[in-house]
Scaffold this active site. Sequence first.
Site, PDB file in Angstrom:
ATOM      1  CD  GLN B 142      -2.210   1.412   2.854  1.00 12.71           C
ATOM      2  OE1 GLN B 142      -1.545   2.148   3.575  1.00 12.71           O
ATOM      3  NE2 GLN B 142      -3.280   0.783   3.309  1.00 12.71           N
ATOM      4  CD  GLU B 171      -2.974   5.656   5.449  1.00 17.15           C
ATOM      5  OE1 GLU B 171      -1.946   4.967   5.266  1.00 17.15           O
ATOM      6  OE2 GLU B 171      -3.474   5.839   6.564  1.00 17.15           O
ATOM      7  CD  GLN B 297      -1.636   1.112   9.486  1.00 24.26           C
ATOM      8  OE1 GLN B 297      -0.993   1.546   8.559  1.00 24.26           O
ATOM      9  NE2 GLN B 297      -2.431   1.880  10.210  1.00 24.26           N
TER      10      GLN B 297
END
Lengths: 173, 558
Positions: B142, B171, B297
Amino acid sequence: MSSEVDDLVAKIMKELNGNGGTATKAPAQDTTSADPDLTAKDFPLFKKHPDLVKSPSGKELKAITFQDIVDGKVDSKELRIAPSTLRMQGKIAAEAGRSQIQNNFQRAAELTSVPDDRLLEMYGALRPYRSSKQDLLDIADELADKYHAPICSNWFKEAATNYEKHNKLKGDN
Amino acid sequence: MKRQKRFEKLEKRPVHLDGFVKEWDDEGLVAMHSKNDPDPSLKVENGVITELDGKKREDFDLIDQYIAEYGINIANAEKANAMSSQSIAKMLIDPNVSRSEVAKVTTALTPAKASDVINQLNFAEMIMAVQKMRPRRTPFTQAHITNTLDNPAEIAADGAEAALRGFPELETTTAVARYAPLNAISLMVGAQAGRPGVITQCSVEEAVELGLGMRGFTAYAETISVYGTDKVFTDGDDTPWSKGFLASCYASRGLKMRFSSGSGSEVLMGYTEGKSMLYLESRCIYITKASGVQGLQNGSVSCIGVPSAVPSGLREVLGENLMCMMMDLECASSNDQTFSHSDIRRTERMLGQFIAGTDYISSGYAGEENSDNTFAGSNMDVLDYDDYESMERDLAVDGGILPITEDQAIKIRQKAAKAVQAVFDGLGLPEITDEEVEAATYGSTSDDMPKRDMTQDIKAAQDLMDRGVTVSDIIKALDDHGIDDTAQAVFKLAQQKICGDYLQTSAIFDKDWNCISAINDNNDYMGPGTGYRVWENKDQWQKIKDIPWALDPQKVDF
């Protein structure tokens, strides 16, 4: 904003009954017993069972078209997950051994009928030192009576008991 | 003292700018095991847990209560907890025992027992266990997409480039909080322009973040923090019940979410109860499981400076990632915060997750230069791309980042900047000029961007929220400007939120909107010849092999 889901549910009820329903009732046809049994083989629903996936007003997924959105014919409230879809995804999760995810999706299915702003307020009420025990129990009643959300109602009751025991109620800090 | 010349040179090495401390159990400055950690114990009476890790039910704190109620698969609990930690640890690395067989045992353990299992493993064994236990067969990673000026064209361009490079999740956050809706929109549009199917989030205050998702500006969330002691949880302004409810709020709007936690947070917030970082993190993992959230996470995340300072700290970090996977949760395995001045230690930091492969090796990798990373800098950034890709090629490891050519980058950055320019125009937001599009296409940092009138942007952001703008307006704006493919991609994302497939564990989308999750891409690793091998994923391996800077020996004149 505050009543967008209310409005939507009212519209659904109107379409279903032809004479309008109360703005706060969950759609009557949306019962757990009507949900099909699903396993990993049925995943993803988008490819395997698009016919089972309905919009909040009961339209088939594929009936909501790009052109309709561009032409302003689809309310953005239609672009939301329906409680029946959440319960189907919950079954798929449980079938894969993830019962806690199913529990979460069952709570979520109940919460689809709570308007955005009210939902954010309910979350705020559960944060530490925000609510009295009675405040939490009142929301529990609201969830049970207004939104037909027994699991979430119980969640608030459980929080009320535990917050009292562990000093997380308003004034405890 | 007369200085020894070699020691003088060593002291000047970057590693000497890092922080190192000795262990101190009573302050929780200990990675794997503290003398104050409870011994594992469990008692079940009539289907109810009446004793958990040395505490009777009447002595449970709020976290114990929540875990005992929802977090442990009680049916198998007595049997699983009666096994020796060593025998469970052996199952974790035994290629003859499948992931699902192991998970039946590990999801029934108590937090202290799970911590004890992790303590049995050395670093190499943890890598082997992670390779088997990550829920999704195919590893990914990510990226963070931010810049210090919250410039929308740059967010869109960086998002598109990252999407093209293979990140399935992006993100963002803000430099100035009130930019949140603009950043969320810019990233979503940039990502869909870059590669349809990439999902995006905007990390801001919990309630604000959910509001952005409700309007369709984001597709998932991950910074929903949980903590391992009651005091710190309360200081974080939540309880397990409020966080569990928030999880259901997200699902009720068709939004994917994962919780976030990490070792060292309790140390930084001052209340460890003298427990080890691993034990406290085990409680966070169980809270996540109990909430019915599909993933977490973890891996110290932004608190990495704490475990990395104590002995066995980075072993603990991989250990907590592994424990997350043992609980059958999606793991976004951190590697997302600057912690070391040493390039060698930066590489060490991600080695375990990189070699084993996780659902998201980083969460995230800086998709901009670190000077523009408003998460305070990641462990690796865009200037490390070529090193990272060389490592993937050297070791035949799929680290989730693909090489692209300069020409591809220019094209995709320009496409994304133009798309967000159109959306700003269509939504009546302050203009994104052609000069900005050009700068975002060819620039590398916000220093390369023309300055925007930030006061006007902030006013417009508020106005946009007041006007009730939603994703439908974004689709219309793109279509009105003739940007058909991105408009279609944003529409398809909206469709997926009605469908909810991506609420399942470890879910992402490929470029054709196929949902890939632990349900249909279940990790089937059972030793050599099984599981994910990058060279069997032929397109991916070809791209990794073909780094643009490799010479073709058949075309070189020697």
